[in-house]
Design a protein around this motif. Structure first.
Motif, mmCIF file in Angstrom:
data_model
loop_
_atom_site.group_PDB
_atom_site.id
_atom_site.type_symbol
_atom_site.label_atom_id
_atom_site.label_comp_id
_atom_site.label_asym_id
_atom_site.label_seq_id
_atom_site.Cartn_x
_atom_site.Cartn_y
_atom_site.Cartn_z
ATOM 1 N N GLY A 1 0.424 1.394 -8.760
ATOM 2 C CA GLY A 1 1.354 2.026 -8.047
ATOM 3 C C GLY A 1 1.274 3.456 -7.395
ATOM 4 O O GLY A 1 1.988 4.212 -7.491
ATOM 5 N N THR A 2 -0.086 3.709 -7.299
ATOM 6 C CA THR A 2 -0.409 5.136 -6.909
ATOM 7 C C THR A 2 -0.905 5.298 -5.443
ATOM 8 O O THR A 2 -0.619 6.292 -4.841
ATOM 9 C CB THR A 2 -1.672 5.733 -7.752
ATOM 10 N N ILE A 3 -1.290 3.924 -4.860
ATOM 11 C CA ILE A 3 -1.697 4.251 -3.196
ATOM 12 C C ILE A 3 -1.159 3.254 -2.549
ATOM 13 O O ILE A 3 -0.692 2.113 -3.218
ATOM 14 C CB ILE A 3 -3.248 4.312 -3.247
ATOM 15 N N SER A 4 -1.124 3.226 -1.312
ATOM 16 C CA SER A 4 -0.569 2.491 -0.465
ATOM 17 C C SER A 4 -1.820 2.470 0.876
ATOM 18 O O SER A 4 -2.556 3.097 0.790
ATOM 19 C CB SER A 4 0.687 2.655 0.358
ATOM 20 N N CYS A 5 -1.353 1.541 1.752
ATOM 21 C CA CYS A 5 -2.436 1.593 3.067
ATOM 22 C C CYS A 5 -2.352 2.967 3.480
ATOM 23 O O CYS A 5 -3.549 3.594 4.014
ATOM 24 C CB CYS A 5 -1.744 0.547 4.030
#
Length: 372
Positions: free
Chosen positions: A75-79
């Motif tokens: 839950g730390t990065i996204s696109c």
């Protein structure tokens, strides 16, 4: 067929919407179709995928998923972590860190005008935006989340099932629909209001240095007739300044390494030894914002890029003929491969490249983080 004018609308009597004199049938609602907002000088022949038409609801969902950190394992990065709007949807790093600090081997490509591309990633391993959008979610070096876990997280969220229903007519979350929504949002990332675009439309003039840079950019040199050129437009084509979208013709060995150090590149997709060391020629829109450069991020500035093409081409068996034959001075087969641009000409090309920056694109709230 009879037409009844009702206010500003038209009723078609005897068809499904109304049967004159009979009880009204319910009107089926669905996603709202929209068109890409693109200039008329962009290519017109690239169709929207029939299986994934552009809709307001699909784009809205795709934008949320693009910025959704639940799609990474911890839950730390996204696109958007690797594709940041203010950096032309790149990240300013040589290689991007994934979940847990995992380090990949490729520079994060900038995102703009993706509708006109048919091969994705540096080695071209994806043939659709829909397919490309899913791969980073599961990649251990990136978001590292099994797709079934991603589906479960979204399905159990209080908001996403309704958003999927609005976009696709069902609350069921699937990998295919995640990819479709992300692809719809990514297709709207159109950069077309740089100084270069305004010049195309006749709204502004280029400076003499920018004009020289434009001419050099799009000219293949021919010393026999004293035609000087920077040879850039041979690979970064037309108003999009991007690689040829047809098949593998937009992939090139641009002389970064000698034979013994060549990475597989396109060869990993085609299996053809002639494709070793070939990588995608990316679009150059907003290039001044997207350093570092090349597939491995080895160059930190546009000056280093121009120095490479001018003086440091490494010969190899698969070196692109467009580079091998490009020189502003007469050459013999034993000469090193060099462009022989002057310092003034290199500066002019960089001045032109700076006209590709689109401030509206990198600040457009339609593309920004919806969770802020």
């Amino acid at each position: 067929m009879r037409f009844l004018i009702l206010g500003s609308g038209i009723c078609l009597c005897g068809v499904l919407l109304f049967s004159c004199g009979a009880e009204e049938s319910p009107i089926q609602e669905g996603p709202t179709l929209i068109s890409l907002e693109k200039p008329d000088y962009f290519p017109a022949e690239q169709p929207m995928p029939a299986a994934n038409p552009l809709t307001e609801e699909g784009v809205r969902l795709g934008r949320m998923l693009f910025y959704e950190k639940k799609l990474s394992k911890d839950g730390t990065i996204s696109c958007a972590s690797c594709h940041q709007q203010e950096k032309g949807f790149s990240d300013g790093l040589r290689v991007s860190p994934g979940v847990g600090g995992a380090q990949g081997t490729m520079n994060a490509m900038s995102l703009a005008n993706l509708h006109w591309q048919t091969r994705f990633f540096w080695n071209g391993r994806s043939v659709t935006l829909e397919e490309q959008a899913i791969i980073p979610i599961e990649d251990p070096m990136e978001m590292n989340l099994p797709i079934q876990e991603a589906i479960s997280r979204l399905q159990n969220d209080s908001d996403y099932p309704k958003l999927f229903s609005a976009a696709f007519g069902t609350e069921e979350v699937t990998a295919e629909r995640i990819g479709k929504a992300l692809a719809q949002f990514e297709r709207t990332l159109i950069s077309a209001n740089s100084k270069f675009d305004r010049w195309i439309r006749g709204e502004v003039e280029l400076t003499p240095e920018e004009q020289l840079g434009l001419e050099l950019f799009f000219t293949h040199p021919e010393p026999s007739i004293q035609l000087r050129g920077g040879n850039c437009g041979d690979c970064h084509l037309g108003f999009l300044t991007a690689g040829d979208p047809n098949g593998f013709s937009g992939f090139h060995n641009n002389g970064l390494d000698p034979d013994e150090r060549l990475k597989s590149g396109l060869q990993s997709v085609t299996g053809n030894a002639f494709d070793r060391g070939k990588f995608k020629a990316p679009g150059l829109r907003n290039i001044a914002l997207t350093a570092p450069y090349m597939h491995d991020g080895r160059f930190s500035s546009l000056e280093e890029v121009l120095d490479h093409y001018n003086d440091h081409i490494q010969n190899s068996e698969t070196l692109d003929v467009l580079i091998l034959e490009a020189s502003n001075e007469p050459q013999n087969p034993n000469d090193p491969v060099k462009l022989h641009l002057s310092e003034q000409e290199k500066k002019a090309i960089i001045a032109f490249l700076n006209t590709l920056t689109d401030q509206e694109f990198v600040t457009n709230p339609k593309f920004s983080n919806p969770f802020k």
